[in-house]
Design an enzyme around this catalytic site. Sequence first.
Site: not given
Ligand SMILES: O=P(O)(O)OC[C@@]1(O)O[C@H](CO)[C@@H](O)[C@@H]1O
Length: 342
Positions: A238, A241, A268-269
């Site tokens: 968070g 870092g 995070g992505d």
């Molecule tokens: O429901 P999951 O698959 O755990 O997470 C999906 C999600 O929250 O993850 C992304 C952000 O990391 C968003 O684009 C999407 O809405």
Amino acid sequence: MKTPATPAGRVVTLTANPSLDRTLDLPGPLDRGAVTRLGRSSTEPGGKGVNVARAVAAAGADVVSVLPAPDDDPLVRALQALGLPLATVPIGTPVRTNYTLTEPDGTTTKLNEPGAPLDDAALAALQAALLEQARSARWVVLSGSLPPGAPRDWYAALVRALRGTGARIAVDTSEAPLLALLAAGPDAAPDLLKPNTEELAQLAGLPEAAVADDPDAALAAVATLHERGVAEVLLTLGADGAALSTADGGLWWARPPRVAVRSTVGAGDCSLAGYVLADLAGEEPAERLRTAVAYGTASAALPGSAVPAPSQVDRAAVTVTPGLPGHPAPAAAAPAAGADTH
Ligand SMILES: O=P(O)(O)OC[C@@]1(O)O[C@H](CO)[C@@H](O)[C@@H]1O
């Protein structure tokens, strides 16, 4: 700090449970039970693997996003409009919509639908599409929740099936699929796991505060991941870092600059995308970590699920140190730069 080389090699992302991300900007703190007149609202293509792919594509790297969706789904049309290379498996149910409520102080609340169910035929087709794409990949990224119908140990089966391709495998998931993956044995262990403190706590069977507030507990939990065969753990922290731990004993902490947070969704992505991009550019572990945190920070400064362009990513502003010196507890109340709660 030298300028990284151009990323070389293909990235394949799998998003078994993609989403349309609908972001609602609240004019003030969420007033439960009241009528709120919204400000700006927007809809973007989402799902964790989709976000990783969008950030990798924005950096000019070769990427393909594998996902299930009807051919004419708004998600597919939005990704086609962005020019993102896709390998879709047609299904009959529309892609889910996930909702994000953002408050002016940066507080972000997510409401995620369960997603379109996948039957055995759809799961088999998705796995076949993934393996086909992975044949030419340097990295395969398996991200997000599993939709209804998918067995909770599906990621473990995919990691085993992907081993023959020679691609490096990253996994970012939570709850039952995460627990099942780590319980499946070393032959199902990914090369890279990207938990946040909540997910690390799930793995350790502890409350989140127990690992978020105690570096020794966090490191002990990370050590068990290495024992189970995970080579690299990118632990996002968070506002603090991220840390990178490698099975050969390497440990670094990268601290982000403070920035005004617009939305932590996808931070995070984007961190994971930055890590993979730096690896494709031949960077050493500490620089991969630096790039990961720079990408996560840039993402948090953008609205909704937006992903940063490389010109918005400031690697020089991230401080990387060996170990976890003076590791402060992540901010519990107010989210800040690089916050990765979703
Ligand atoms: O429901 P999951 O698959 O755990 O997470 C999906 C999600 O929250 O993850 C992304 C952000 O990391 C968003 O684009 C999407 O809405």
